[in-house]
Design an enzyme around this catalytic site. Structure first.
Site, PDB file in Angstrom:
ATOM      1  N   HIS B   7       0.828  -1.209   0.000  1.00  0.00           N
ATOM      2  CA  HIS B   7       0.000   0.000   0.000  1.00  0.00           C
ATOM      3  C   HIS B   7       0.860   1.254   0.000  1.00  0.00           C
ATOM      4  CE1 HIS B   7       0.453  -0.753   4.434  1.00  0.00           C
ATOM      5  NE2 HIS B   7       0.538   0.567   4.503  1.00  0.00           N
ATOM      6  N   GLU B  43      -8.559   4.776   9.481  1.00  0.00           N
ATOM      7  CA  GLU B  43      -8.049   4.534   8.132  1.00  0.00           C
ATOM      8  C   GLU B  43      -9.078   3.897   7.221  1.00  0.00           C
ATOM      9  OE1 GLU B  43      -4.834   1.979   9.836  1.00  0.00           O
ATOM     10  OE2 GLU B  43      -5.587   0.519   8.396  1.00  0.00           O
ATOM     11  N   GLN B  60      -3.947   3.552   1.366  1.00  0.00           N
ATOM     12  CA  GLN B  60      -4.348   3.565   2.781  1.00  0.00           C
ATOM     13  C   GLN B  60      -4.479   5.026   3.200  1.00  0.00           C
ATOM     14  OE1 GLN B  60      -1.337   2.755   5.850  1.00  0.00           O
ATOM     15  NE2 GLN B  60      -2.693   1.182   6.651  1.00  0.00           N
ATOM     16  N   HIS B  84       3.885   7.237   3.885  1.00  0.00           N
ATOM     17  CA  HIS B  84       4.806   6.083   3.835  1.00  0.00           C
ATOM     18  C   HIS B  84       4.456   5.181   2.669  1.00  0.00           C
ATOM     19  CE1 HIS B  84       1.434   4.277   6.162  1.00  0.00           C
ATOM     20  NE2 HIS B  84       1.810   3.148   5.595  1.00  0.00           N
ATOM     21  N   GLU B 134       7.383   0.757   5.329  1.00  0.00           N
ATOM     22  CA  GLU B 134       6.736  -0.260   6.151  1.00  0.00           C
ATOM     23  C   GLU B 134       6.933  -1.626   5.506  1.00  0.00           C
ATOM     24  OE1 GLU B 134       2.598   0.647   6.896  1.00  0.00           O
ATOM     25  OE2 GLU B 134       2.104  -1.439   7.361  1.00  0.00           O
TER      26      GLU B 134
END
Lengths: 146, 146
Positions: B7, B43, B60, B84, B134
């Site tokens: 994502h 989210e 996301q 991110h 991530e």
């Protein structure tokens, strides 16, 4: 219709060092490199996965070739990091026209040349909740459809 | 091994307004929503495409639930935008250990709970050329392999 994440564009000061970071840290290899003088960038494409629409998702590492390019000015202000995201579509012209009709600023009157012979345009980040957003039709899709 | 873009995490001030932007502009529908109190975010996941490793790539959208959360502090400093990127792996523990061994700072001692029951960790952006990165193992992959 936007059918995939085509790439994530990441601005860096030193393309070779950044390519080496992605190789040594994750094992990612460069799929393609080129210089786009119109955009003022030297770039390396790293293919991460293929996608359900027949395309693929890449990281696009971008080093400015001149300080007054869009990426050069962005880097001077923000430092290294994610510069834009790109959605893949079979019809960048149609989607750009549709999105412009909704009041989102499209930065080019006509799509321009992107990586690997693609055709691209950008949407203004201030109209996209802070995200510089690219639309891209890859050369492979174009040649298959036209 | 990192096998997909899982994502792109996008920080926003108003989740409902941002979801509506993605729906009305591109036709994207929300796949899943949740609140992660540990991360301090509300989210919405928008599935963009499926990927060649059997997973999928999502946007996301993240709204902080408190100002002192990581996303809340980031938003106050940077404004809305890409927060991110996340790579999918079948083995977040092994990959995090391997990457830590290469001198990249991994932010958690052990992976924590992410979206839809996934297990996640983060790499320090200063060690990743400015990109908060991530690593995520989805619950579906975990249950299939363990």
């Amino acid at each position: 219709m936007l059918t995939r994440i085509d790439h994530i564009g990441i601005a860096c000061h030193d393309l070779d060092a950044t390519v080496e970071f992605y190789r040594s840290t994750y094992g990612f290899e460069v799929f393609h490199t080129e210089v786009n003088e119109e955009q003022g960038v030297r770039e390396a494409m790293i293919k991460i996965n293929e996608t359900s629409d027949g395309g693929a998702t890449y990281l696009q590492l971008l080093e400015p070739t001149r300080e007054d390019s869009a990426v050069g000015k962005w880097l001077a202000k923000n430092g290294e990091g994610v510069h834009h995201i790109a959605f893949g579509t079979a019809d960048v012209d149609g989607d750009a026209a549709d999105i412009r009709g909704k009041g989102v600023r499209v930065l080019y009157d006509e799509p321009r040349r992107g990586t690997m012979g693609s055709r691209i345009t950008f949407l203004h980040p201030k109209d996209c909740h802070g995200v510089l957003t690219e639309l891209v039709t890859s050369a492979a899709v174009e040649s298959a459809e036209h």
